[in-house]
Design an enzyme around this catalytic site. Sequence first.
Site, mmCIF file in Angstrom:
data_model
loop_
_atom_site.group_PDB
_atom_site.id
_atom_site.type_symbol
_atom_site.label_atom_id
_atom_site.label_comp_id
_atom_site.label_asym_id
_atom_site.label_seq_id
_atom_site.Cartn_x
_atom_site.Cartn_y
_atom_site.Cartn_z
ATOM 1 N N ASN A 42 0.883 -1.275 0.248
ATOM 2 C CA ASN A 42 -0.013 0.065 -0.058
ATOM 3 C C ASN A 42 0.958 1.348 -0.114
ATOM 4 O O ASN A 42 2.078 1.368 0.525
ATOM 5 C CB ASN A 42 -0.891 -0.107 1.064
ATOM 6 C CG ASN A 42 -0.407 -0.203 2.497
ATOM 7 O OD1 ASN A 42 0.523 -0.972 2.682
ATOM 8 N ND2 ASN A 42 -1.080 0.650 3.442
ATOM 9 N N GLU A 44 0.165 5.380 0.890
ATOM 10 C CA GLU A 44 -0.716 6.058 1.394
ATOM 11 C C GLU A 44 -0.488 7.554 0.540
ATOM 12 O O GLU A 44 0.675 7.673 0.242
ATOM 13 C CB GLU A 44 -0.760 6.180 2.937
ATOM 14 C CG GLU A 44 -1.236 4.846 3.535
ATOM 15 C CD GLU A 44 -1.506 5.201 5.124
ATOM 16 O OE1 GLU A 44 -2.099 4.096 5.452
ATOM 17 O OE2 GLU A 44 -0.660 6.136 5.532
ATOM 18 N N CYS A 53 -3.930 0.706 -2.697
ATOM 19 C CA CYS A 53 -3.751 -0.566 -1.877
ATOM 20 C C CYS A 53 -2.766 -1.374 -2.670
ATOM 21 O O CYS A 53 -2.541 -1.295 -3.742
ATOM 22 C CB CYS A 53 -5.274 -1.188 -1.894
ATOM 23 S SG CYS A 53 -6.400 -0.128 -1.091
ATOM 24 N N GLU A 55 -3.150 -4.508 -3.270
ATOM 25 C CA GLU A 55 -3.637 -5.369 -4.299
ATOM 26 C C GLU A 55 -3.821 -4.610 -5.625
ATOM 27 O O GLU A 55 -3.208 -5.286 -6.754
ATOM 28 C CB GLU A 55 -4.962 -5.966 -4.038
ATOM 29 C CG GLU A 55 -5.230 -6.515 -2.393
ATOM 30 C CD GLU A 55 -5.493 -5.778 -1.623
ATOM 31 O OE1 GLU A 55 -4.786 -4.669 -1.377
ATOM 32 O OE2 GLU A 55 -6.500 -5.952 -0.692
ATOM 33 N N CYS A 86 -10.171 -4.299 -0.084
ATOM 34 C CA CYS A 86 -11.509 -3.420 -0.163
ATOM 35 C C CYS A 86 -12.636 -3.490 -1.305
ATOM 36 O O CYS A 86 -12.183 -4.223 -1.987
ATOM 37 C CB CYS A 86 -11.000 -2.054 -0.023
ATOM 38 S SG CYS A 86 -10.371 -1.544 -1.605
ATOM 39 N N CYS A 89 -10.705 -2.571 -4.620
ATOM 40 C CA CYS A 89 -9.701 -4.023 -5.229
ATOM 41 C C CYS A 89 -10.432 -4.931 -5.446
ATOM 42 O O CYS A 89 -10.112 -6.021 -6.287
ATOM 43 C CB CYS A 89 -8.758 -4.298 -3.889
ATOM 44 S SG CYS A 89 -7.686 -3.020 -3.628
#
Length: 130
Positions: A42, A44, A53, A55, A86, A89
Site C-alpha cells: 500500500n 498512502e 492498496c 492489491e 476493499c 480492489c
Amino acid sequence: MENRELIERAKEAMSYAYAPYSHFQVGAALLTKDGRVFTGCNVENATYGATSCAERTAVGKAVSEGAREFQKIAIAASSGAYAAPCGICRQVLSEFMPEGEVVLWSDTEGEKVFSVRDLLPFGFRGEDIK
C-alpha cells in the site's frame, strides 16, 4: 506455487509499504497463470482517496509488464489479522481473475482462501457494458 510461499512474498512486500498516516502496512503477491509473481504494497497519500492498496499496486505492476491472467493473490497485513481486499480492489480482481483465489493471512489463525466470486458475487464485468 504453494499458498505459503505466496504468503511469504506478500509479507516481504508489506515491508515496503508507505503508510505514514495509518501505520497499517499491507503486502500482496499476485501469481499469474504462467507462474510469475508480482508484489505490491500500500502507498498512502495525505488525501486518502489517492492511496493505492497493495492489491491494486500488484495488479498494476503485472499489467504494466504484460500480464493479464492471474491465478491467485495472497495478502498480509502488519496487524497480523486478516485483511480482506476493499471494494475497489475486489472489483479490480474481478476484472482480471474472476475465477481466481484470494489467500488471506493471519499470524494467529493461519490462511483462509476465498474465491473472487465469493468476495464480489455480482462484480461489474466488461460484458455488462455491451
